[in-house]
Design a protein around this motif. Structure first.
Motif, mmCIF file in Angstrom:
data_model
loop_
_atom_site.group_PDB
_atom_site.id
_atom_site.type_symbol
_atom_site.label_atom_id
_atom_site.label_comp_id
_atom_site.label_asym_id
_atom_site.label_seq_id
_atom_site.Cartn_x
_atom_site.Cartn_y
_atom_site.Cartn_z
ATOM 1 N N VAL A 124 0.839 -1.199 0.000
ATOM 2 C CA VAL A 124 0.000 0.000 0.000
ATOM 3 C C VAL A 124 0.873 1.248 0.000
ATOM 4 O O VAL A 124 0.587 2.231 -0.695
ATOM 5 C CB VAL A 124 -0.950 -0.001 1.213
ATOM 6 C CG1 VAL A 124 -1.705 1.323 1.308
ATOM 7 C CG2 VAL A 124 -1.936 -1.158 1.118
ATOM 8 N N LEU A 125 1.946 1.222 0.771
ATOM 9 C CA LEU A 125 2.886 2.345 0.812
ATOM 10 C C LEU A 125 3.420 2.649 -0.595
ATOM 11 O O LEU A 125 3.436 3.814 -1.029
ATOM 12 C CB LEU A 125 4.033 2.012 1.756
ATOM 13 C CG LEU A 125 5.210 2.988 1.796
ATOM 14 C CD1 LEU A 125 4.780 4.336 2.344
ATOM 15 C CD2 LEU A 125 6.350 2.401 2.629
ATOM 16 N N ILE A 126 3.819 1.601 -1.306
ATOM 17 C CA ILE A 126 4.346 1.792 -2.663
ATOM 18 C C ILE A 126 3.250 2.296 -3.596
ATOM 19 O O ILE A 126 3.463 3.228 -4.391
ATOM 20 C CB ILE A 126 4.939 0.464 -3.190
ATOM 21 C CG1 ILE A 126 6.133 0.035 -2.332
ATOM 22 C CG2 ILE A 126 5.362 0.607 -4.648
ATOM 23 C CD1 ILE A 126 6.635 -1.363 -2.638
ATOM 24 N N GLY A 127 2.060 1.686 -3.503
ATOM 25 C CA GLY A 127 0.970 2.087 -4.372
ATOM 26 C C GLY A 127 0.552 3.529 -4.159
ATOM 27 O O GLY A 127 0.314 4.282 -5.120
ATOM 28 N N LEU A 128 0.464 3.943 -2.892
ATOM 29 C CA LEU A 128 0.074 5.324 -2.602
ATOM 30 C C LEU A 128 1.167 6.305 -3.020
ATOM 31 O O LEU A 128 0.870 7.424 -3.465
ATOM 32 C CB LEU A 128 -0.233 5.480 -1.111
ATOM 33 C CG LEU A 128 -1.505 4.806 -0.600
ATOM 34 C CD1 LEU A 128 -1.659 5.037 0.898
ATOM 35 C CD2 LEU A 128 -2.732 5.334 -1.338
ATOM 36 N N TYR A 129 2.408 5.908 -2.879
ATOM 37 C CA TYR A 129 3.501 6.788 -3.308
ATOM 38 C C TYR A 129 3.416 7.068 -4.805
ATOM 39 O O TYR A 129 3.734 8.179 -5.264
ATOM 40 C CB TYR A 129 4.843 6.154 -2.965
ATOM 41 C CG TYR A 129 6.018 6.956 -3.460
ATOM 42 C CD1 TYR A 129 6.417 8.118 -2.802
ATOM 43 C CD2 TYR A 129 6.722 6.562 -4.593
ATOM 44 C CE1 TYR A 129 7.479 8.875 -3.262
ATOM 45 C CE2 TYR A 129 7.793 7.310 -5.057
ATOM 46 C CZ TYR A 129 8.170 8.465 -4.395
ATOM 47 O OH TYR A 129 9.222 9.203 -4.857
ATOM 48 N N ARG A 130 2.970 6.083 -5.563
ATOM 49 C CA ARG A 130 2.872 6.267 -7.014
ATOM 50 C C ARG A 130 1.765 7.244 -7.403
ATOM 51 O O ARG A 130 1.861 7.930 -8.418
ATOM 52 C CB ARG A 130 2.643 4.917 -7.699
ATOM 53 C CG ARG A 130 3.851 3.998 -7.620
ATOM 54 C CD ARG A 130 3.698 2.755 -8.462
ATOM 55 N NE ARG A 130 2.640 1.874 -7.958
ATOM 56 C CZ ARG A 130 1.499 1.640 -8.576
ATOM 57 N NH1 ARG A 130 1.225 2.239 -9.712
ATOM 58 N NH2 ARG A 130 0.605 0.814 -8.052
ATOM 59 N N VAL A 131 0.694 7.310 -6.590
ATOM 60 C CA VAL A 131 -0.419 8.206 -6.935
ATOM 61 C C VAL A 131 -0.415 9.489 -6.112
ATOM 62 O O VAL A 131 -1.103 10.453 -6.469
ATOM 63 C CB VAL A 131 -1.781 7.495 -6.764
ATOM 64 C CG1 VAL A 131 -1.885 6.334 -7.737
ATOM 65 C CG2 VAL A 131 -1.989 7.021 -5.344
ATOM 66 N N LEU A 132 0.349 9.499 -5.006
ATOM 67 C CA LEU A 132 0.399 10.687 -4.146
ATOM 68 C C LEU A 132 1.850 11.069 -3.855
ATOM 69 O O LEU A 132 2.267 11.155 -2.688
ATOM 70 C CB LEU A 132 -0.332 10.415 -2.824
ATOM 71 C CG LEU A 132 -1.813 10.067 -2.910
ATOM 72 C CD1 LEU A 132 -2.317 9.581 -1.545
ATOM 73 C CD2 LEU A 132 -2.620 11.277 -3.371
ATOM 74 N N LEU A 138 0.848 11.375 4.186
ATOM 75 C CA LEU A 138 -0.147 10.302 4.081
ATOM 76 C C LEU A 138 0.513 8.923 4.023
ATOM 77 O O LEU A 138 -0.125 7.917 4.346
ATOM 78 C CB LEU A 138 -1.018 10.507 2.844
ATOM 79 C CG LEU A 138 -1.933 11.743 2.877
ATOM 80 C CD1 LEU A 138 -2.663 11.895 1.545
ATOM 81 C CD2 LEU A 138 -2.938 11.634 4.013
ATOM 82 N N LEU A 139 1.779 8.888 3.615
ATOM 83 C CA LEU A 139 2.478 7.608 3.528
ATOM 84 C C LEU A 139 2.807 7.037 4.904
ATOM 85 O O LEU A 139 3.182 5.873 5.022
ATOM 86 C CB LEU A 139 3.755 7.773 2.707
ATOM 87 C CG LEU A 139 3.556 8.289 1.273
ATOM 88 C CD1 LEU A 139 4.890 8.368 0.555
ATOM 89 C CD2 LEU A 139 2.583 7.404 0.500
ATOM 90 N N LEU A 140 2.672 7.867 5.931
ATOM 91 C CA LEU A 140 2.875 7.358 7.286
ATOM 92 C C LEU A 140 1.786 6.370 7.690
ATOM 93 O O LEU A 140 2.016 5.520 8.560
ATOM 94 C CB LEU A 140 2.900 8.523 8.286
ATOM 95 C CG LEU A 140 4.111 9.459 8.206
ATOM 96 C CD1 LEU A 140 3.903 10.644 9.142
ATOM 97 C CD2 LEU A 140 5.388 8.710 8.563
ATOM 98 N N ILE A 141 0.602 6.475 7.071
ATOM 99 C CA ILE A 141 -0.513 5.608 7.458
ATOM 100 C C ILE A 141 -0.186 4.137 7.218
ATOM 101 O O ILE A 141 -0.293 3.322 8.143
ATOM 102 C CB ILE A 141 -1.806 6.027 6.733
ATOM 103 C CG1 ILE A 141 -2.157 7.473 7.080
ATOM 104 C CG2 ILE A 141 -2.962 5.098 7.103
ATOM 105 C CD1 ILE A 141 -3.278 8.050 6.223
ATOM 106 N N PRO A 142 0.211 3.743 5.984
ATOM 107 C CA PRO A 142 0.546 2.316 5.804
ATOM 108 C C PRO A 142 1.773 1.883 6.601
ATOM 109 O O PRO A 142 1.876 0.706 6.978
ATOM 110 C CB PRO A 142 0.788 2.192 4.294
ATOM 111 C CG PRO A 142 1.053 3.574 3.811
ATOM 112 C CD PRO A 142 0.245 4.464 4.701
#
Length: 239
Positions: A124-132, A138-142
């Motif tokens: 999820v961290l990697i996926g969110l980094y790609r879109v955000l 926000l990457l602290l959440i995963p």
């Protein structure tokens, strides 16, 4: 036949574990029962069923990390995770149909679970980094979710190990669960983590739901850690 195996499993079911939340008890176990009956009919071993579970789960984790973040892929990811979780329930039920499990099978099941829990939130961290890419906070959440989920799972295993050494009923002792307790624990259910990926293609909605589950996991671990510490402390007390 598959139906006969399903009925045999239904008759053999015990009460659910005291620490089992609602989705795991009332949805996942029943899905797993269907898959276990099918696997038994096909002659699959519990270890083979565990591998099937891993294939589903890690296919989903790979898509989360590296595939485009779209609504159709979110639906596929959720389906793969749900099936992976159901197959995870099925391996123990297949073992029951075959007359009992083995230490090797239990080790494999826990090993896959540990790897899955550690990997999912990092994906999820990697996926969110790609879109955000411009929202690092926000990457602290995963990251937090990964730490909490891994610590919770390890804590539960350690509790069961220490209680077993002292002949004390574990958190997963069958027959102690209630509907009310299962519903209270629902926000901590891994099944809900699987279902939240239905929103994967809608990033704002996913973040809200995922953050809520993360907060519930943090609260659960904080309360559970105090309870576990006290319970383990009493293991050394004289009878």
């Amino acid at each position: 036949m598959v139906v006969d195996a399903y009925r045999q499993l239904a008759r053999a079911q015990k009460g659910h574990a005291r620490g089992a939340p609602a989705y795991s008890v009332y949805v996942n176990r029943r899905l797993g029962r269907v898959l276990a009956a099918l696997a038994f009919r096909l002659g699959l071993t519990p270890n083979q069923v565990s591998i099937i579970s891993a294939v589903h789960s890690f296919a989903a984790i790979g898509l989360i990390a590296f595939a485009p973040v779209t609504v159709p892929l979110g639906l596929l990811i959720a389906l793969l995770l749900v099936l992976g979780y159901a197959w995870d329930s099925a391996d123990g039920q297949v073992a029951r149909l075959r007359g009992g499990g083995s230490p090797q099978g239990e080790w494999l099941d826990h090993f896959i679970d540990t790897l899955k829990i550690a990997s999912l939130h990092l994906a999820v961290l990697i996926g969110l980094y790609r879109v955000l890419p411009e929202s690092p906070a926000l990457l602290l959440i995963p990251i937090v979710f990964s730490i909490v989920a891994s610590t919770t799972f390890s804590g539960m295993l350690l509790n069961d190990l220490l209680k077993g050494k002292h002949a004390v009923a574990s958190t997963h002792e069958r027959g102690g669960g209630t509907l009310r307790r299962s519903l209270v624990l629902l926000p901590t259910d891994f099944g809900l983590v699987c279902l939240v990926f239905l929103l994967w293609g809608w990033t704002p909605g996913f973040l809200v739901a995922y953050s809520a589950l993360c907060a519930a996991a943090v609260l659960f671990l904080a309360l559970a850690a105090v309870k576990w510490f006290r319970e383990i402390g009493r293991l050394g007390d004289p009878a």
